[in-house]
Design a protein around this motif. Structure first.
Motif, PDB file in Angstrom:
ATOM      1  N   THR A 136      -5.016   6.108  -0.863  1.00  0.00           N
ATOM      2  CA  THR A 136      -4.215   4.898  -0.697  1.00  0.00           C
ATOM      3  C   THR A 136      -4.383   4.043  -1.935  1.00  0.00           C
ATOM      4  O   THR A 136      -5.510   3.787  -2.380  1.00  0.00           O
ATOM      5  N   ARG A 137      -3.251   3.634  -2.496  1.00  0.00           N
ATOM      6  CA  ARG A 137      -3.250   2.772  -3.678  1.00  0.00           C
ATOM      7  C   ARG A 137      -2.485   1.493  -3.343  1.00  0.00           C
ATOM      8  O   ARG A 137      -1.565   1.514  -2.534  1.00  0.00           O
ATOM      9  N   ARG A 138      -2.878   0.403  -4.002  1.00  0.00           N
ATOM     10  CA  ARG A 138      -2.173  -0.869  -3.847  1.00  0.00           C
ATOM     11  C   ARG A 138      -1.467  -1.178  -5.153  1.00  0.00           C
ATOM     12  O   ARG A 138      -2.052  -1.059  -6.226  1.00  0.00           O
ATOM     13  N   ASP A 139      -0.217  -1.561  -5.051  1.00  0.00           N
ATOM     14  CA  ASP A 139       0.544  -1.916  -6.238  1.00  0.00           C
ATOM     15  C   ASP A 139      -0.180  -3.000  -7.032  1.00  0.00           C
ATOM     16  O   ASP A 139      -0.653  -3.986  -6.464  1.00  0.00           O
ATOM     17  N   ASN A 185       0.839  -1.198   0.000  1.00  0.00           N
ATOM     18  CA  ASN A 185       0.000   0.000   0.000  1.00  0.00           C
ATOM     19  C   ASN A 185       0.871   1.244   0.000  1.00  0.00           C
ATOM     20  O   ASN A 185       1.899   1.298   0.678  1.00  0.00           O
ATOM     21  N   ARG A 186       0.442   2.242  -0.755  1.00  0.00           N
ATOM     22  CA  ARG A 186       1.101   3.556  -0.757  1.00  0.00           C
ATOM     23  C   ARG A 186       0.039   4.598  -0.457  1.00  0.00           C
ATOM     24  O   ARG A 186      -0.975   4.666  -1.137  1.00  0.00           O
ATOM     25  N   SER A 187       0.267   5.386   0.574  1.00  0.00           N
ATOM     26  CA  SER A 187      -0.688   6.437   0.925  1.00  0.00           C
ATOM     27  C   SER A 187      -0.082   7.795   0.654  1.00  0.00           C
ATOM     28  O   SER A 187       1.106   8.014   0.834  1.00  0.00           O
ATOM     29  N   GLU A 188      -0.933   8.712   0.207  1.00  0.00           N
ATOM     30  CA  GLU A 188      -0.500  10.069  -0.135  1.00  0.00           C
ATOM     31  C   GLU A 188      -1.460  11.066   0.504  1.00  0.00           C
ATOM     32  O   GLU A 188      -2.681  10.977   0.315  1.00  0.00           O
TER      33      GLU A 188
END
Length: 124
Positions: free
Chosen positions: A67-70, A2-5
């Motif tokens: 939040t995005r998931r690869d 997960n990547r959150s911005e």
């Protein structure tokens, strides 16, 4: 992974709070299935945020995070709502279920089933 911005501080800055004290808080998560849908959601939040910044409304947006998931298209847009008037909160807390919001979600390629909302009443 997960990547959150962090995409907005919105009404979390002191000049937006204007000395008001929240009586309730709502956490909102909208799951969207494309980057275009995520961007449309953020654009709508930004437009609404501009209106709220210019007024002392009975509510305000709080921090917004994407939040995005690869490897998975789209992502989740999470934001909060601070409610500054108890009667207004009680009348509007489920406004996201109304026709206007349902139409707005459809414009992002989602529906009410893609929206999770948790409400918290704050101690006086």
């Amino acid at each position: 992974m997960n990547r959150s911005e962090l995409v907005s501080l919105a009404g979390d800055v002191p000049e937006r709070v204007r000395g008001r004290r929240a009586v309730a808080h709502s956490d909102v998560t909208i799951t969207l299935d494309s980057e275009d849908a995520v961007q449309r959601c953020l654009d709508q939040l930004a437009e609404s945020d501009e209106r709220l910044a210019a007024s002392a409304a009975n509510y305000d947006w709080k921090v917004a995070i994407v939040t995005r998931r690869d490897g998975i298209a789209g992502g989740q847009v999470r934001f909060g709502v601070a409610w500054y008037d108890r009667s207004f909160y009680e009348a509007k807390r489920d406004v996201y279920l109304g026709e206007d919001h349902v139409r707005m979600f459809a414009g992002m390629g989602s529906d009410v089933a893609d929206v999770e909302v948790s409400h918290y009443e704050l101690a006086a």
